[in-house]
Design a protein around this motif. Structure first.
Motif, short mmCIF file in Angstrom:
data_model
loop_
_atom_site.label_atom_id
_atom_site.label_comp_id
_atom_site.label_asym_id
_atom_site.label_seq_id
_atom_site.Cartn_x
_atom_site.Cartn_y
_atom_site.Cartn_z
N ILE A 17 3.32 9.36 -5.11
CA ILE A 17 2.33 9.19 -4.04
C ILE A 17 0.90 9.22 -4.60
CG2 ILE A 17 1.23 10.56 -2.19
CD1 ILE A 17 3.83 10.66 -0.74
N TYR A 35 -1.31 5.94 -3.80
CA TYR A 35 -2.40 5.96 -2.81
C TYR A 35 -3.75 5.71 -3.50
CZ TYR A 35 0.63 8.09 0.78
OH TYR A 35 1.60 8.35 1.70
N ASP A 48 8.19 -11.85 6.31
CA ASP A 48 7.24 -12.06 7.40
C ASP A 48 5.80 -12.23 6.91
OD1 ASP A 48 7.00 -9.45 6.62
OD2 ASP A 48 7.31 -8.55 8.60
N GLN A 49 5.55 -11.96 5.62
CA GLN A 49 4.18 -12.10 5.12
C GLN A 49 3.98 -13.37 4.30
OE1 GLN A 49 2.21 -8.51 3.56
NE2 GLN A 49 3.87 -7.32 4.45
N PHE A 105 -6.07 0.27 1.00
CA PHE A 105 -4.92 1.11 1.36
C PHE A 105 -4.10 0.39 2.42
CE2 PHE A 105 -2.84 4.71 3.48
CZ PHE A 105 -2.35 5.38 2.37
N ARG A 106 -2.85 0.07 2.08
CA ARG A 106 -2.02 -0.71 3.00
C ARG A 106 -0.58 -0.19 3.03
NH1 ARG A 106 -4.34 -5.75 5.14
NH2 ARG A 106 -6.51 -5.55 4.58
N ARG A 107 0.17 -0.67 4.01
CA ARG A 107 1.62 -0.40 4.05
C ARG A 107 2.27 -1.31 3.03
NH1 ARG A 107 3.26 0.89 10.10
NH2 ARG A 107 5.38 0.42 9.53
N GLU A 158 8.90 -0.24 4.42
CA GLU A 158 9.46 0.81 5.26
C GLU A 158 10.98 0.76 5.19
OE1 GLU A 158 7.53 -0.40 8.89
OE2 GLU A 158 9.34 -1.36 9.61
N GLY A 218 13.32 4.76 9.27
CA GLY A 218 13.08 5.42 7.98
C GLY A 218 11.62 5.66 7.67
N ILE A 219 11.40 6.07 6.43
CA ILE A 219 10.05 6.42 5.99
C ILE A 219 9.20 5.15 5.82
CG2 ILE A 219 10.38 6.34 3.45
CD1 ILE A 219 9.13 9.45 5.13
N ILE A 220 7.89 5.31 6.00
CA ILE A 220 6.96 4.20 5.78
C ILE A 220 6.30 4.42 4.42
CG2 ILE A 220 4.89 3.02 6.62
CD1 ILE A 220 5.55 4.29 9.42
N TYR A 263 3.27 3.75 1.87
CA TYR A 263 1.88 3.30 1.76
C TYR A 263 1.55 3.14 0.28
CZ TYR A 263 1.48 4.56 6.66
OH TYR A 263 1.66 4.63 8.01
N LYS A 295 -3.08 -2.00 -2.42
CA LYS A 295 -3.05 -3.44 -2.63
C LYS A 295 -4.49 -3.84 -2.94
CE LYS A 295 0.76 -4.48 0.58
NZ LYS A 295 1.16 -5.31 1.74
#
Lengths: 128, 345
Positions: free
Chosen positions: A9, A13, A69-70, A107-109, A112, A117-119, A121, A124
């Motif tokens: 993390i 981050y 989806d992106q 800072f982005r997602r 997931e 479940g967990i997301i 981060y 990027k």
């Protein structure tokens, strides 16, 4: 997956790198030993500025399941101002990206574990 | 002196016009846009949520304050769209800002006023000498059901305020709240979209709470509308804040710098705080701002804020207005994809 993500993390981050104070080289992902200085390594943790420029890039049209989806999206090799090169998603219009483009960390997602479940981060990049 | 030491904001780059939403639902876009006082609203990207918005706003606030992030001793994030039902957004923000591990933290929820509730907590903690600096954040990626009038306004954005005693750019001279049990807007556990009481959200909810809190703080401080250079009222649409300003004796000029809703919609917990940030972008030393938020359910937090001399040397670029103007327009098809309204097989 959960502990593996949790352990990193700090480095996901923020761009927490290591620097060899003996030769001044920055490492991201961080390294515990400077391969150039070996035994003379003096490794310290440093936070990178998050600014850099695009060295090279690809526009992804055939995306893995969790990124469909992106699409289309840009994955770029970014040379940070401190020296390390990072491969990261660059969030911008695919027509806008070019080599030498100035970018900054955002800072982005980044994923997931399904709806329950967990997301995740992470860092990027976006145009500066 | 306790007050605002710094502030930061974040507005996602995508925009959808009210006309485009109206086109899908067979309504007259121009009439709706004029009626609500909303031209367009912000839309979050697929990889943005309340946590990413809160982090970006908080990072900007800490960087502009030029303090060591480890001096931040409290993080409160107000939102009605926290990414998790159980697991705090505040810990994501604390880690991403790099405040360390010894800090007070909690997520707050009070519809659109959770951010100003966080400000009151930080102000009290700074006054009690419990913290050096506290981050109070209001951020949302608010939901509006397809076809519901809320779809024209429910948007995304946020603002972070660093509260403390040193290097204060705007002193908080007074704060008060007016709260009652008024069910004007709600979302039940597990439901994807909120429900609202239609016209009931006006008089007994928004207007009653804002005017009561504003009148109380004016009475307590002995100030009158002409003592304020600016006023910011919660902005669920463009009409309500304009009408409540008139009811309380404030002019259009006093509310205009902070009226951001016509261009980005209602950012819920970020709404009145983005208005305050846009106003702080133009305020001069010694000028006063009246801030009154509103959260359905219902309550209003009022603040009397006075800019200090330090505001002049404070870095205010990029301004909120510049972030508002940096929009990329999407059509309704892209909007429903970005808002994850399409059910995938």
């Amino acid at each position: 997956m959960l502990p593996r993500f949790w352990r990193k993390i700090k480095h996901r981050y923020n761009l927490i790198a290591t620097k060899c104070e003996n030769c001044g080289t920055y490492y991201y992902p961080p390294r515990n030993l400077c391969p150039k200085c070996r035994r003379k390594s003096r490794i310290v943790e440093v936070k990178l500025s998050g600014k850099g420029e695009v060295l090279s890039y690809s526009v992804v049209h055939e995306a893995p399941e969790n990124m469909k989806d992106q699409k289309p999206y840009v994955v770029a090799m970014i040379k940070l101002d401190e020296g390390p090169v990072i491969t990261s998603q660059l969030v911008c219009d695919c027509k806008e990206v070019r080599r030498g483009m100035r970018v900054k960390a955002a800072f982005r997602r980044c994923g997931e574990e399904g709806d329950a479940g967990i997301i995740y981060y992470c860092t990027k990049f976006v145009p500066e | 002196m306790v007050g605002i030491v710094s502030y930061g904001t974040y507005i996602p780059v995508y925009r959808i016009k009210a006309e485009e939403i109206a086109r899908i639902w067979g309504e007259d876009g121009e009439v709706i846009s004029r009626g609500l006082g909303i031209k367009q609203k912000s839309v979050p990207a697929l990889d943005e949520d309340t946590a990413t918005i809160a982090v970006e706003a908080a990072r900007e606030a800490v960087s502009r304050a030029k303090i060591d992030p480890s001096e931040v001793d409290a993080v409160y994030v107000g939102s009605e769209s926290h990414p998790y039902a159980v697991k705090p957004t505040a810990t994501v923000v604390g880690e991403a800002v790099g405040v360390g591990n010894y800090y007070f933290a909690a997520d707050l929820e009070f519809a659109c006023k959770a951010g100003t509730a966080g400000m009151q907590i930080c102000i009290a903690m700074a006054r009690a000498d419990m913290i050096r600096y506290g981050l109070a954040i209001g951020a949302d990626t608010s939901q509006g059901a397809p076809g519901d009038p809320l779809e024209y306004s429910a948007s995304a954005g946020g603002a972070a305020f660093l509260i403390g005693r040193k290097n204060v750019i705007a002193e908080v001279e007074a704060t008060t709240s007016f709260t009652s049990d008024t069910p004007d807007f709600w979302r039940r556990e597990g439901q994807p979209y909120p429900k609202h009481g239609g016209r009931f959200t006006g008089q007994p909810a928004y207007f009653r709470h804002i005017t009561s809190a504003a009148k109380k703080i004016l009475e307590e401080t002995g100030l009158k509308p002409s003592d304020f250079a600016y006023a910011v009222f919660h902005q669920p649409n463009g009409k309500f804040p304009t009408r409540v300003a008139k009811m309380l004796g404030f002019s259009k000029e006093q509310i205009s710098p902070g009226l951001v809703v016509p261009y980005i919609g209602n950012t819920y917990s970020g709404s009145s705080l983005l208005g305050l940030a846009a106003t702080l972008d133009v305020v001069k030393p010694d000028e006063r701002i009246l801030l009154v938020s509103f959260g359905s359910g219902a309550g209003s937090d009022a603040f009397v804020i006075r800019a200090t001399d330090s505001i002049e040397s404070f870095e205010r670029e990029p301004k909120v207005l510049e972030k508002i103007e940096r929009g990329i327009y999407v059509d309704y098809g892209m909007y429903v994809k970005l808002r994850r309204k399409i059910k995938m097989a």
